[in-house]
Scaffold this motif. Structure first.
Motif, PDB file in Angstrom:
ATOM      1  N   ALA A 119     -36.700  32.482  22.808  1.00 44.55           N
ATOM      2  CA  ALA A 119     -36.931  33.688  22.060  1.00 44.55           C
ATOM      3  C   ALA A 119     -35.972  33.565  21.019  1.00 44.55           C
ATOM      4  CB  ALA A 119     -36.753  34.980  22.761  1.00 44.55           C
ATOM      5  N   TYR A 171     -44.932  31.084  18.409  1.00 44.27           N
ATOM      6  CA  TYR A 171     -43.923  32.195  19.216  1.00 44.27           C
ATOM      7  C   TYR A 171     -42.956  31.387  19.990  1.00 44.27           C
ATOM      8  CZ  TYR A 171     -43.146  36.412  21.667  1.00 44.27           C
ATOM      9  OH  TYR A 171     -42.588  37.628  22.508  1.00 44.27           O
ATOM     10  N   GLY A 172     -41.658  31.706  20.001  1.00 47.34           N
ATOM     11  CA  GLY A 172     -40.853  30.871  20.846  1.00 47.34           C
ATOM     12  C   GLY A 172     -40.125  29.603  20.371  1.00 47.34           C
TER      13      GLY A 172
END
Ligand code: ADE
Length: 283
Positions: A119, A171-172
Motif C-alpha cells: 500500500a 493499486y499497490g
C-alpha cells in the motif's frame, strides 16, 4: 523453470510458435537485460532462434546460466554479462566489455526491473527509492550508454523498453507505476532527440503475462489474474517477445516514440489487483 502455478518450463520455451523466419536477425546483435527469467528469458530465446547474437544480462549469474543453456541448445552465439543496472559504472563496464568483444548490440531490450506490492501509505523511503532506482534510473542509464556508443561509432541502434500497465494505474505498486510512466514518456522524448542519430526508442507494455513472477502475488490476486481483460486469459511470454521482434526488425523501421500495448484489451476493460481487491471496490 517454474515451481508455482504460473510460468513456462524452459524446454517448452524452445517450442513456442513464431511467425518470424529463423534467419531474420542473422549478423545482428541484441542485448537483453533481465534475461534470466520470465519475459526476458523468452525474448532472449526468441532472438536467438531468429539468428541474432544475444548478450544476456541480469543481476543473477545463476539465473542467466539457465538462459545460456537454452541458447547453447539451439546453437546461438551468446555472451553472459551479470550487471546491476542500479550502478552506472557497472553499465559502463558492460558496454565497454561488449565493444571490446565485438559484441556491441544493434538493439537493446531493457527488460530488467522489479517491484513488490505494498500500500502506498506504507511504502518506506528505501523501498520507493529502490524501485525508482532500478526501473527508472537503471533503464535510463542503459539507454544513455547505448546511445552514446552508437553516436560515437556513428552506428544506428534500436531500444525497446519493457514497461508495465501504468495507463490506468495499478493499486499497490505506486513506485513502479511512477517509474514505468517515466520510462514511457522519457522514451518518447529520446525518440525525438536521437532520431537524427538513427536511434529508435519504443516501449512494449505487457498486461498480465503467465510468468513465474506471478507466483509472488497473494492467492486472491492470482485467482483473478486471468480475468483482468476482455479476452479473459493471461498473455504468454511469446506475445511479448514477438512484439519486441516486430519493433526491432525492419517491420518497425518507421516506428519510434511508440508504446505497443500487449494486454488483451486490459487498458479498455478489466480490473487488475496485484495485492488483492479491497472491499471498497466490491460491488
Ligand atoms: N533485475 C531486477 N533488479 C535488477 C537490477 N538492479 N539490475 C539488473 N537486473 C535486475
Amino acid at each position: 523453470m517454474s515451481d508455482g502455478a504460473f510460468g513456462i518450463h524452459d524446454d517448452d520455451l524452445l517450442d513456442l510458435e513464431t511467425v518470424y523466419r529463423d534467419d531474420l536477425f542473422r549478423g545482428r546483435t541484441v542485448l537483453v537485460t533481465g534475461a534470466g527469467t520470465g519475459i526476458g528469458k523468452a525474448i532472449a530465446v526468441l532472438f536467438g532462434r531468429l539468428g541474432a547474437r544475444v548478450a544476456l544480462s541480469s543481476r543473477s549469474e545463476e539465473k542467466l546460466a539457465t538462459t545460456a543453456a537454452l541458447l547453447e541448445r539451439i546453437g546461438a552465439d551468446y555472451r553472459v554479462h551479470p550487471t546491476n543496472i542500479r550502478e552506472p559504472e557497472a553499465i559502463d563496464a558492460l558496454f565497454a566489455d561488449l565493444e571490446a568483444d565485438a559484441f556491441l548490440p544493434d538493439a537493446v531490450i531493457n527488460n530488467a526491473g522489479g517491484q513488490f506490492p505494498q500500500a502506498s501509505s506504507e511504502l518506506s523511503d528505501k523501498g520507493w527509492r529502490a524501485v525508482i532506482d532500478t526501473n527508472l534510473n537503471g533503464t535510463w542509464t542503459m539507454m544513455q550508454r547505448a546511445a552514446r556508443a552508437w553516436q560515437r561509432l556513428e552506428r544506428p541502434g534500436t531500444i525497446v523498453n519493457i514497461i508495465a500497465p501504468h495507463l490506468r494505474g495499478m493499486y499497490g505498486v505506486a513506485h513502479t507505476i511512477a517509474a514505468r510512466a517515466g520510462i514511457d514518456h522519457l522514451s518518447r522524448n529520446l525518440a525525438v532527440e536521437w532520431a537524427p542519430d538513427r536511434i529508435r526508442v519504443n516501449c512494449v507494455l505487457p498486461g498480465p503475462i503467465d510468468t513465474e513472477g506471478m507466483n509472488v502475488y497473494p492467492p486472491e490476486a492470482q485467482a483473478r489474474m486471468g480475468r483482468t481483460n476482455p479476452m479473459m486469459r493471461l498473455g504468454d511470454v511469446q506475445d511479448v517477445a514477438q512484439a519486441c521482434v516486430y519493433l526491432v526488425a525492419d517491420s518497425g523501421k518507421f516506428i519510434t516514440g511508440e508504446t505497443l500495448v500487449v494486454d488483451g484489451g486490459h487498458q479498455q476493460w478489466g480490473d487488475l489487483w496485484l495485492a488483492g481487491k479491497p472491499s471498497h471496490f466490491e460491488s
